[in-house]
Motif scaffolding. Structure first.
Motif, short mmCIF file in Angstrom:
data_model
loop_
_atom_site.label_atom_id
_atom_site.label_comp_id
_atom_site.label_asym_id
_atom_site.label_seq_id
_atom_site.Cartn_x
_atom_site.Cartn_y
_atom_site.Cartn_z
N PHE A 31 -3.70 -8.70 6.77
CA PHE A 31 -2.96 -7.57 6.32
C PHE A 31 -1.52 -7.26 6.94
O PHE A 31 -0.50 -6.92 6.23
CB PHE A 31 -3.70 -6.00 6.44
N LEU A 32 -1.17 -7.66 8.23
CA LEU A 32 -0.02 -7.77 8.82
C LEU A 32 0.68 -8.85 8.27
O LEU A 32 0.23 -9.94 7.90
CB LEU A 32 -0.16 -7.78 10.47
N PRO A 33 1.97 -8.85 8.74
CA PRO A 33 2.90 -9.84 8.16
C PRO A 33 2.52 -11.04 8.85
O PRO A 33 2.03 -11.10 10.20
CB PRO A 33 4.35 -9.45 8.42
N HIS A 34 2.48 -12.44 8.19
CA HIS A 34 2.26 -13.77 9.07
C HIS A 34 2.80 -13.99 10.15
O HIS A 34 2.33 -14.18 11.00
CB HIS A 34 2.10 -14.68 8.15
N ILE A 79 -0.57 3.43 13.43
CA ILE A 79 -0.45 4.96 12.99
C ILE A 79 -0.86 5.16 11.63
O ILE A 79 -0.38 3.97 11.02
CB ILE A 79 1.01 5.30 13.23
N PHE A 80 -1.61 5.97 11.34
CA PHE A 80 -2.17 6.00 10.11
C PHE A 80 -1.48 7.37 9.52
O PHE A 80 -1.66 8.49 9.74
CB PHE A 80 -3.65 6.43 10.12
N GLU A 81 -0.69 7.08 8.49
CA GLU A 81 0.06 8.42 7.84
C GLU A 81 -0.64 8.54 6.58
O GLU A 81 -0.69 7.86 5.57
CB GLU A 81 1.39 7.60 7.65
N ILE A 120 0.07 2.64 8.82
CA ILE A 120 -0.80 2.22 7.55
C ILE A 120 -0.70 3.47 6.68
O ILE A 120 -0.96 4.63 7.26
CB ILE A 120 -2.45 2.04 7.74
N TYR A 121 -0.06 3.46 5.51
CA TYR A 121 0.08 4.33 4.52
C TYR A 121 -0.65 4.54 3.35
O TYR A 121 -0.92 3.52 2.66
CB TYR A 121 1.61 4.38 4.21
N LEU A 155 4.73 -2.27 8.45
CA LEU A 155 4.27 -1.15 7.27
C LEU A 155 3.28 -2.08 6.68
O LEU A 155 3.38 -2.95 5.94
CB LEU A 155 5.30 -0.81 6.24
N VAL A 156 2.04 -1.39 6.34
CA VAL A 156 0.90 -1.60 5.37
C VAL A 156 0.72 -0.38 4.51
O VAL A 156 0.08 0.37 5.05
CB VAL A 156 -0.42 -2.10 6.18
N ASP A 157 1.37 -0.77 3.39
CA ASP A 157 1.30 0.20 2.35
C ASP A 157 0.09 -0.05 1.45
O ASP A 157 0.18 -0.83 0.60
CB ASP A 157 2.71 0.56 1.65
N LEU A 158 -0.96 0.50 1.69
CA LEU A 158 -1.97 0.27 0.79
C LEU A 158 -1.81 0.61 -0.97
O LEU A 158 -2.60 0.29 -1.68
CB LEU A 158 -3.34 1.03 1.24
#
Length: 254
Positions: A31-34, A79-81, A120-121, A155-158
């Motif tokens: 899920f993170l950029p490679h 950080i969980f937003e 993580i948003y 940023l991991v925007d679900l």
């Protein structure tokens, strides 16, 4: 139903998922950029207690992972937003954590370690906060920029990932995939999408974790929640929460 809901159910839920270091490794890898994940020694990762920095209680420590970053000891800071709108304070929150950790390391005569912040948003509105700290200062000329703090967060925007993409990245980890899907749909109260999670093949304990989270964050009629729990075959939780629901209803009438 407020009496049944913990203060930070989203944080608690994600930390429960990430209490399994295998889930953390898979999340970091897929899920993170490679260009970030390839620099991290996944096999050497381990969770850190977030209450470690006792001198800095004012900082909200979400989740920290110790790892090797480019053959040097470092940290990933998650950080969980989960607010219904993007939080503009997130960059200051990250900067505060970085300072707290580095100041603690300096005070104890330890070498400073690199930190990669990850946000993580899964809120209701598009994430429109800049990822670079320096971008908050408009109109700065280059001679001035060199004197300003400069860092970015991953940023991991679900909300921008399709269900298929989430499942593909989670590979054969059904619990991680469906937990992230549930987090994606919970803020917008998308019951039909959430119901689709109920039939997944995971352990009863994992089903309990997901269903309990849903009971805490969804604002729907009792029957809708009961249907979700029944479809998940979590009968124990069905009866427990039905009794709790009636008790809360009586409180509201009295």
């Amino acid at each position: 139903m407020d009496g049944l809901r913990p203060k930070d159910p989203h944080d608690k839920f994600f930390k429960t998922i990430m209490a399994d270091e295998n889930n953390v490794r898979l999340f970091v890898k897929e899920f993170l950029p490679h260009d970030i994940s390839k620099e991290i020694a996944l096999e050497k990762m381990k969770l850190l207690p977030t209450e470690k920095l006792r001198r800095y209680r004012k900082y909200h420590m979400d989740l920290a992972v110790e790892c090797e970053i480019g053959q040097k000891k470092g940290q990933l800071y998650f950080i969980f937003e989960h607010k219904s709108y993007p939080n503009r304070k997130v960059l200051l929150q990250i900067l505060g954590y970085m300072y707290a950790l580095w100041d603690e390391q300096e005070r104890t005569s330890k070498p400073l370690t690199p930190i990669i912040p990850v946000v993580i948003y899964h809120g209701m509105h598009p994430w429109n906060i800049p990822t670079a700290f320096l971008s908050q200062f408009e109109g700065l000329k280059e001679p001035i920029k060199r004197y300003m703090p400069e860092f970015e967060y991953a940023l991991v925007d679900l909300t921008t990932l399709s269900d298929e993409e989430i499942r593909r990245r989670a590979k054969d980890n059904a619990f991680l995939a469906e937990s992230l899907r549930v987090m994606k749909y919970a803020p917008v109260q998308n019951i039909e999408r959430i119901k689709a999670t109920a039939g997944i093949i995971i352990s009863p304990e994992q089903k309990m974790i997901i269903i309990e989270y849903l009971f805490q964050v969804l604002d729907v009629e009792e029957e809708a929640m009961y249907e979700i729990a029944q479809k998940s075959e979590v009968k124990k939780l069905c009866h427990l929460w039905r009794r709790s629901w009636k008790k809360e209803a009586k409180k509201g009438v009295s």
